[in-house]
Design a protein around this motif. Structure first.
Motif, PDB file in Angstrom:
ATOM      1  N   ALA A   6       0.863  -1.177   0.000  1.00 32.35           N
ATOM      2  CA  ALA A   6       0.000   0.000   0.000  1.00 32.35           C
ATOM      3  C   ALA A   6       0.904   1.233   0.000  1.00 32.35           C
ATOM      4  CB  ALA A   6      -0.902   0.019   1.228  1.00 32.35           C
ATOM      5  N   PRO A   7       0.527   2.289  -0.700  1.00 30.11           N
ATOM      6  CA  PRO A   7       1.386   3.467  -0.790  1.00 30.11           C
ATOM      7  C   PRO A   7       1.381   4.335   0.458  1.00 30.11           C
ATOM      8  CG  PRO A   7      -0.634   3.824  -2.023  1.00 30.11           C
ATOM      9  CD  PRO A   7      -0.654   2.395  -1.570  1.00 30.11           C
ATOM     10  N   ASP A   8       0.462   4.068   1.409  1.00 27.87           N
ATOM     11  CA  ASP A   8       0.387   4.879   2.626  1.00 27.87           C
ATOM     12  C   ASP A   8      -0.259   4.045   3.729  1.00 27.87           C
ATOM     13  OD1 ASP A   8      -2.488   5.026   2.276  1.00 27.87           O
ATOM     14  OD2 ASP A   8      -2.104   6.539   0.738  1.00 27.87           O
ATOM     15  N   ARG A   9      -0.468   4.687   4.894  1.00 29.07           N
ATOM     16  CA  ARG A   9      -1.025   3.978   6.051  1.00 29.07           C
ATOM     17  C   ARG A   9      -2.460   4.421   6.357  1.00 29.07           C
ATOM     18  NH1 ARG A   9       1.817   1.321   9.775  1.00 29.07           N
ATOM     19  NH2 ARG A   9       0.732   2.346  11.506  1.00 29.07           N
ATOM     20  N   ALA A  11      -6.412   4.328   6.833  1.00 26.11           N
ATOM     21  CA  ALA A  11      -7.253   3.256   7.365  1.00 26.11           C
ATOM     22  C   ALA A  11      -7.986   2.506   6.266  1.00 26.11           C
ATOM     23  CB  ALA A  11      -8.261   3.831   8.363  1.00 26.11           C
ATOM     24  N   GLU A  12      -8.188   3.151   5.124  1.00 19.97           N
ATOM     25  CA  GLU A  12      -8.907   2.479   4.041  1.00 19.97           C
ATOM     26  C   GLU A  12      -8.111   1.319   3.448  1.00 19.97           C
ATOM     27  OE1 GLU A  12      -8.119   5.262   0.205  1.00 19.97           O
ATOM     28  OE2 GLU A  12      -8.818   6.277   2.025  1.00 19.97           O
ATOM     29  N   ARG A  13      -6.788   1.321   3.654  1.00 20.24           N
ATOM     30  CA  ARG A  13      -5.964   0.246   3.061  1.00 20.24           C
ATOM     31  C   ARG A  13      -6.308  -1.126   3.639  1.00 20.24           C
ATOM     32  NH1 ARG A  13      -5.012   3.086  -1.336  1.00 20.24           N
ATOM     33  NH2 ARG A  13      -3.887   5.022  -0.868  1.00 20.24           N
ATOM     34  N   PRO A  14      -6.254  -1.310   4.983  1.00 20.96           N
ATOM     35  CA  PRO A  14      -6.641  -2.635   5.494  1.00 20.96           C
ATOM     36  C   PRO A  14      -8.103  -2.957   5.222  1.00 20.96           C
ATOM     37  CG  PRO A  14      -6.255  -1.095   7.306  1.00 20.96           C
ATOM     38  CD  PRO A  14      -5.731  -0.447   6.059  1.00 20.96           C
ATOM     39  N   MET A  15      -8.950  -1.932   5.159  1.00 18.53           N
ATOM     40  CA  MET A  15     -10.354  -2.177   4.852  1.00 18.53           C
ATOM     41  C   MET A  15     -10.487  -2.802   3.462  1.00 18.53           C
ATOM     42  SD  MET A  15     -12.371  -1.217   7.379  1.00 18.53           S
ATOM     43  CE  MET A  15     -13.954  -0.812   6.655  1.00 18.53           C
ATOM     44  N   THR A  16      -9.683  -2.288   2.512  1.00 15.89           N
ATOM     45  CA  THR A  16      -9.732  -2.819   1.150  1.00 15.89           C
ATOM     46  C   THR A  16      -9.071  -4.190   1.069  1.00 15.89           C
ATOM     47  OG1 THR A  16      -9.673  -0.581   0.231  1.00 15.89           O
ATOM     48  CG2 THR A  16      -9.044  -2.378  -1.236  1.00 15.89           C
ATOM     49  N   HIS A  17      -7.869  -4.310   1.669  1.00 18.23           N
ATOM     50  CA  HIS A  17      -7.127  -5.569   1.595  1.00 18.23           C
ATOM     51  C   HIS A  17      -7.902  -6.720   2.229  1.00 18.23           C
ATOM     52  CE1 HIS A  17      -3.899  -3.343  -0.006  1.00 18.23           C
ATOM     53  NE2 HIS A  17      -3.325  -2.975   1.105  1.00 18.23           N
ATOM     54  N   LEU A  18      -8.613  -6.431   3.318  1.00 18.70           N
ATOM     55  CA  LEU A  18      -9.252  -7.491   4.094  1.00 18.70           C
ATOM     56  C   LEU A  18     -10.759  -7.542   3.890  1.00 18.70           C
ATOM     57  CD1 LEU A  18      -7.188  -6.930   7.349  1.00 18.70           C
ATOM     58  CD2 LEU A  18      -6.902  -8.785   5.706  1.00 18.70           C
ATOM     59  N   ASP A  19     -11.247  -6.878   2.863  1.00 17.32           N
ATOM     60  CA  ASP A  19     -12.675  -6.897   2.575  1.00 17.32           C
ATOM     61  C   ASP A  19     -13.157  -8.340   2.381  1.00 17.32           C
ATOM     62  OD1 ASP A  19     -15.223  -5.807   1.945  1.00 17.32           O
ATOM     63  OD2 ASP A  19     -14.813  -6.135  -0.178  1.00 17.32           O
ATOM     64  N   GLY A  20     -14.210  -8.685   3.092  1.00 19.60           N
ATOM     65  CA  GLY A  20     -14.741 -10.045   2.994  1.00 19.60           C
ATOM     66  C   GLY A  20     -14.118 -11.026   3.957  1.00 19.60           C
ATOM     67  N   SER A  21     -13.102 -10.588   4.720  1.00 19.70           N
ATOM     68  CA  SER A  21     -12.451 -11.479   5.682  1.00 19.70           C
ATOM     69  C   SER A  21     -13.311 -11.648   6.929  1.00 19.70           C
ATOM     70  CB  SER A  21     -11.076 -10.922   6.080  1.00 19.70           C
ATOM     71  OG  SER A  21     -10.231 -10.818   4.970  1.00 19.70           O
ATOM     72  N   SER A  22     -13.066 -12.717   7.642  1.00 20.81           N
ATOM     73  CA  SER A  22     -13.743 -12.956   8.912  1.00 20.81           C
ATOM     74  C   SER A  22     -12.816 -13.748   9.819  1.00 20.81           C
ATOM     75  CB  SER A  22     -15.061 -13.725   8.682  1.00 20.81           C
ATOM     76  OG  SER A  22     -14.790 -14.991   8.096  1.00 20.81           O
ATOM     77  N   ASP A 172       5.156   2.094  -7.750  1.00 15.17           N
ATOM     78  CA  ASP A 172       4.127   1.275  -7.104  1.00 15.17           C
ATOM     79  C   ASP A 172       4.117  -0.136  -7.695  1.00 15.17           C
ATOM     80  OD1 ASP A 172       3.371   3.351  -5.493  1.00 15.17           O
ATOM     81  OD2 ASP A 172       1.612   3.913  -6.655  1.00 15.17           O
ATOM     82  N   ALA A 173       4.296  -0.225  -9.005  1.00 14.81           N
ATOM     83  CA  ALA A 173       4.310  -1.546  -9.651  1.00 14.81           C
ATOM     84  C   ALA A 173       5.471  -2.390  -9.137  1.00 14.81           C
ATOM     85  CB  ALA A 173       4.396  -1.397 -11.166  1.00 14.81           C
ATOM     86  N   GLY A 174       6.643  -1.751  -8.966  1.00 16.31           N
ATOM     87  CA  GLY A 174       7.791  -2.477  -8.436  1.00 16.31           C
ATOM     88  C   GLY A 174       7.540  -2.959  -7.019  1.00 16.31           C
TER      89      GLY A 174
END
Length: 233
Positions: A6-9, A11-22, A172-174
């Motif tokens: 993720a390019p920054d810290r 809060a939306e980053r973990p929300m996106t990465h872990l969407d659908g997790s339980s 970012d791609a790298g």
């Protein structure tokens, strides 16, 4: 184990990465995980190592009897973990209920009592622990949960150090490619597979026609199981 860039810290980053997790998510004190818990998507299990570190910094700076006492009590929790390392989740839970629960139940009210007596710096350390108490003690009721996230911390330390030393990645791609490679190398280490030999063998198999439908067989865990020497009857 998987790494995600993720390019920054935010809060939306973990929300996106872990969407659908339980299930259970073991984390440090980063506030970005809280929205996941508030959605009832996951239950957070916090890290005692981070709590211990805050009290250690106070004790190392000079006389700090309250911080010292907190460290002693936390050390007892870790001593119990040393005793049950390698046992089944049911065995770990049983011992934690018997031995760790009384320590935790005594530590929380003691910390609250000290809040009225101590300096602001120590208040911050104690407030950090108390504000996360439910997640900190979740490991006592669930033998699958570790007392801390040190295993993950150790695995990401080389990447974090290199990020600082090498300015991380050129794009970012790298960085995303770096995360993909780390998601292969670090699990290989956890499975006692030498990373360079593993990557060389896997790439050779793919070049030589390994079926795309069976790529999962080349992931570190499956690879380690398939290359483990068979016992001779």
């Amino acid at each position: 184990m998987a790494y995600v860039y993720a390019p920054d810290r935010k809060a939306e980053r973990p929300m996106t990465h872990l969407d659908g997790s339980s299930g259970i998510l073991q984390v440090d004190g980063y506030s970005g995980y809280r929205p996941l818990a508030e959605k009832d998507a996951v239950s957070l299990a916090f890290c005692w190592s981070h709590v211990r570190r805050r009290f250690y910094e106070l004790a190392a700076a000079g006389p700090a009897p309250i911080a010292g006492e907190a460290l002693k009590r936390i050390a007892e929790l870790y001593r119990i973990e040393d005793e049950i390392r390698g046992q089944t989740q049911d065995e770990r839970r049983a011992v934690r209920q018997q031995k760790s629960r009384p320590i935790a139940d005594g530590l929380a009210p003691w910390l609250r009592e000290q809040l009225a007596l101590i300096s602001q710096k120590t208040k911050l350390a104690e407030a950090y622990a108390l504000s996360r108490w439910e997640g900190l003690t979740r490991f006592i009721d669930d033998g699958r949960i570790e007392i801390d996230s040190n295993t993950v911390e150790r695995s990401i330390r080389p990447i974090a150090l290199n990020r600082k030393n090498a300015l991380f990645a050129g794009s970012d791609a790298g960085a995303e490619q770096w995360a993909t490679i780390a998601s292969l190398i670090e699990p290989a280490k956890l499975n006692d597979v030498e990373p360079l030999a593993y990557l060389a063998d896997v790439l050779s198999r793919i070049v030589n026609g390994h079926p795309n439908s069976q790529l999962d067989d080349l992931l570190p865990g499956a690879y380690a199981a398939s290359t483990k020497p068979k016992a001779v009857a």
